[in-house]
Scaffold this motif. Structure first.
Motif, PDB file in Angstrom:
ATOM      1  N   VAL A 145       0.857  -1.182   0.000  1.00 13.79           N
ATOM      2  CA  VAL A 145       0.000   0.000   0.000  1.00 13.79           C
ATOM      3  C   VAL A 145       0.898   1.240   0.000  1.00 13.79           C
ATOM      4  O   VAL A 145       1.745   1.400   0.875  1.00 13.79           O
ATOM      5  N   VAL A 146       0.705   2.094  -0.993  1.00  8.38           N
ATOM      6  CA  VAL A 146       1.485   3.321  -1.115  1.00  8.38           C
ATOM      7  C   VAL A 146       0.547   4.510  -0.956  1.00  8.38           C
ATOM      8  O   VAL A 146      -0.486   4.594  -1.620  1.00  8.38           O
ATOM      9  N   VAL A 147       0.921   5.404  -0.054  1.00 12.01           N
ATOM     10  CA  VAL A 147       0.148   6.615   0.190  1.00 12.01           C
ATOM     11  C   VAL A 147       0.886   7.806  -0.398  1.00 12.01           C
ATOM     12  O   VAL A 147       2.066   8.025  -0.106  1.00 12.01           O
ATOM     13  N   LYS A 148       0.184   8.561  -1.242  1.00 19.91           N
ATOM     14  CA  LYS A 148       0.769   9.761  -1.830  1.00 19.91           C
ATOM     15  C   LYS A 148       0.069  10.988  -1.252  1.00 19.91           C
ATOM     16  O   LYS A 148      -1.151  11.103  -1.331  1.00 19.91           O
ATOM     17  N   LEU A 149       0.852  11.902  -0.682  1.00 21.58           N
ATOM     18  CA  LEU A 149       0.297  13.129  -0.138  1.00 21.58           C
ATOM     19  C   LEU A 149       0.058  14.142  -1.253  1.00 21.58           C
ATOM     20  O   LEU A 149       0.492  13.951  -2.396  1.00 21.58           O
ATOM     21  N   ASN A 150      -0.593  15.233  -0.888  1.00 18.57           N
ATOM     22  CA  ASN A 150      -0.891  16.262  -1.879  1.00 18.57           C
ATOM     23  C   ASN A 150       0.371  16.962  -2.384  1.00 18.57           C
ATOM     24  O   ASN A 150       0.381  17.534  -3.468  1.00 18.57           O
ATOM     25  N   TYR A 155       4.692   7.365   0.654  1.00 20.48           N
ATOM     26  CA  TYR A 155       5.079   6.580   1.824  1.00 20.48           C
ATOM     27  C   TYR A 155       4.522   5.165   1.682  1.00 20.48           C
ATOM     28  O   TYR A 155       3.395   4.986   1.194  1.00 20.48           O
ATOM     29  N   GLN A 156       5.313   4.203   2.119  1.00 19.57           N
ATOM     30  CA  GLN A 156       4.798   2.846   2.266  1.00 19.57           C
ATOM     31  C   GLN A 156       3.922   2.817   3.521  1.00 19.57           C
ATOM     32  O   GLN A 156       4.347   3.270   4.582  1.00 19.57           O
ATOM     33  N   ALA A 157       2.710   2.314   3.394  1.00 18.49           N
ATOM     34  CA  ALA A 157       1.769   2.319   4.518  1.00 18.49           C
ATOM     35  C   ALA A 157       1.603   0.916   5.088  1.00 18.49           C
ATOM     36  O   ALA A 157       1.666  -0.080   4.365  1.00 18.49           O
ATOM     37  N   THR A 158       1.369   0.857   6.381  1.00 17.40           N
ATOM     38  CA  THR A 158       1.034  -0.388   7.075  1.00 17.40           C
ATOM     39  C   THR A 158      -0.460  -0.397   7.355  1.00 17.40           C
ATOM     40  O   THR A 158      -1.021   0.608   7.824  1.00 17.40           O
ATOM     41  N   VAL A 159      -1.111  -1.510   7.046  1.00 16.28           N
ATOM     42  CA  VAL A 159      -2.534  -1.651   7.354  1.00 16.28           C
ATOM     43  C   VAL A 159      -2.647  -2.136   8.797  1.00 16.28           C
ATOM     44  O   VAL A 159      -2.362  -3.290   9.102  1.00 16.28           O
ATOM     45  N   LEU A 160      -3.053  -1.240   9.700  1.00 24.36           N
ATOM     46  CA  LEU A 160      -3.165  -1.616  11.110  1.00 24.36           C
ATOM     47  C   LEU A 160      -4.333  -2.564  11.339  1.00 24.36           C
ATOM     48  O   LEU A 160      -4.295  -3.404  12.243  1.00 24.36           O
TER      49      LEU A 160
END
Length: 491
Positions: A145-150, A155-160
């Motif tokens: 999962v990759v999160v892109k900010l505005n 960032y590589q994201a962790t699924v909690l």
């Protein structure tokens, strides 16, 4: 001639629209050439409109201030592949389609093993240390999962944790001092109020759309735990998981679903209330999962005919069509035929209100239920259980109409039929006609109750029908499932 007529009509409509806009503009006063209209205006004597003026929210300011809290989410994963893509090996047509060449090439039709999957969605930051809320279906089967900010940082994201029952997932990225979206109170929303969505429809990041709240506390067939906020905000694939803002710039919901016949937006969008999402987030952060309570009933809608049958003043509540054995509902003394009117003091108007309340309550919590039984209001207290799977469902809704007598040919069940149906008493429906047929009763159904009372013999049914003024509610069992069918009585 027709064309010139048409062209002449358009300016007149435009003029009328401009005049109407002038009359309704401002704070109730009308201005022409900078001069306020006086009481001499012919409109002054008319009754004032309910709303003197309406101010649009500052969409630009909301988007500018909180757009940076919205993120784009990209997922990658692997999905097990069948030999013929799109056709399950268990499908009867699997062997038939396997004989034909695949248009993607001979290798693709014989490809074994998992296939890569890609997807995109939206989310929003709820704490400066990198907690992000999104939909569970956005990150389903995701291995990355990759999160892109505005600001385009990724960032590589962790699924909690992820909760499919409410479609909420919580992500965490390794970042600090991030802008976070303020959370509002969806209970304060009013139908007709302006709302704003920000997300990534079809991958177009940070897109802004606006509309109004169309309805509240909507129960959808596949999500009985969520009292959705319905809007007409344009939401498309990729908007899932993005925030729904109110006019104050507070997040009041998470855009999750649309109803569409085309796969694209058609004016019906649904958002998960943020108070529910925040509750699930708190549980996931603390334990890695969310828990849901269970009452152990199947319920159905109360329409006017059923309300008449049960002598209710209005068609409201959740009609209990069956009670699970050894469930909290059975231990609390609930019975098929009870109509639940309130739960912990909150009114149950539609049947979907009940599972939404129960599904978001805590297991082990005592819930006070106000029920209607045989013309009396009773109170029962149930200690809710913990659900492992969604077994609280809305029974099939019935809109039965009909005229004439009951129209049933019945006979007592034989001992072996009782064992097969797992009922102690009941009558087998052999023939159906008239009102019962129109209500949906079928030969082979087992009639086990009438107006909330267990059926023991033919005489009991006949007596009940004689006393009925408008309708009776038949509790029938079909293929192991119980449901009430309202049958009108005329004459």
């Amino acid at each position: 001639m027709t064309s010139s007529h048409s062209n002449m009509k358009r300016p007149s409509r435009l003029v009328l629209a401009l005049i109407a806009a002038g009359m309704l503009g401002g704070a109730g006063a009308t201005y022409f050439n900078g001069t306020p209209a006086t009481a001499a205006s012919p409109l002054a004597s008319q009754e004032q409109p309910l709303v003197q003026s309406a101010t649009l929210p500052d969409f630009a300011q909301i988007a500018q201030r909180y757009g940076d809290t919205v993120v784009n989410i990209s997922v990658r994963g692997l999905k097990q592949n069948a030999v013929q893509p799109g056709i399950s090996p268990d499908d009867p047509l699997f062997d038939f389609f396997k004989r034909f060449p695949n248009p993607n090439g001979p290798e693709s039709s014989q490809q074994q093993g998992p296939l890569p999957i890609f997807g995109q969605g939206s989310g929003f930051i709820v704490s400066p240390d990198g907690l992000i809320l999104t939909n569970a279906h956005v990150v389903r089967e995701a291995s990355e999962v990759v999160v892109k900010l505005n600001n385009r940082k990724e960032y590589q994201a962790t699924v909690l944790g992820s909760d499919p029952k409410t479609d909420i997932a919580v992500l965490k990225i390794d970042a600090k001092n991030l802008p976070s979206a303020p959370l509002g109170n969806p209970n304060e929303l009013q139908v007709g109020e302006w709302v704003l969505a920000i997300g990534s429809p079809f991958g177009f990041e940070n897109s802004v759309t606006a509309g109004v709240v169309s309805a509240k506390h909507r129960s959808l067939p596949d999500d009985s735990f969520v009292p959705f906020i319905q809007t007409d905000v344009a939401v498309n694939p990729g908007n899932s998981g993005g925030p729904l803002f109110n006019s104050k710039g507070e997040v009041v919901g998470i855009n999750a679903q649309i109803f569409s016949q085309t796969g694209g937006y058609q004016g019906l969008s649904f958002a998960i209330p943020i108070d529910l999402a925040n509750k699930i987030k708190t549980e996931i952060v603390a334990t890695g999962q969310a828990s849901h309570a269970r009452l152990g009933v199947a319920v159905q809608e109360v329409n006017q005919t059923l309300a008449d049958s049960f002598k209710l003043d209005k068609p409201e509540g959740a009609l209990v069509s069956s009670v699970d054995t050894a469930s909290p509902a059975e231990k609390a003394g609930l019975q098929a035929g009870d109509i639940i009117l309130r739960a912990d003091g909150k009114p149950i108007v539609a049947s979907g209100d009940l599972p939404a309340l129960i599904g978001t309550a805590k297991p082990g919590q005592d819930m006070t239920l106000e029920i209607w039984r045989q013309g009396e209001v009773l109170k029962r207290t149930a200690r809710l259980g913990n659900i492992d799977k969604d077994i609280v469902t809305n029974a099939q809704k019935t809109n039965a109409v009909g005229e004439g007598r009951l129209g049933l040919a019945l006979r007592p069940l034989q001992p072996e039929e009782q064992r097969e149906a797992q009922v102690q008493n009941g009558m087998l429906v052999e023939q159906v006609r008239g009102s019962a047929a129109l209500a949906g009763v079928q030969p082979g159904d087992v009639l086990i109750g009438i107006n909330g009372v267990r059926v023991n013999n033919i005489e009991q049914i006949q007596d009940t029908v004689k006393l009925a003024k408008k309708s009776v509610a038949l509790l029938v069992q079909r293929n192991g499932r119980k449901i009430f069918l309202p049958v009108r009585i005329v004459g």
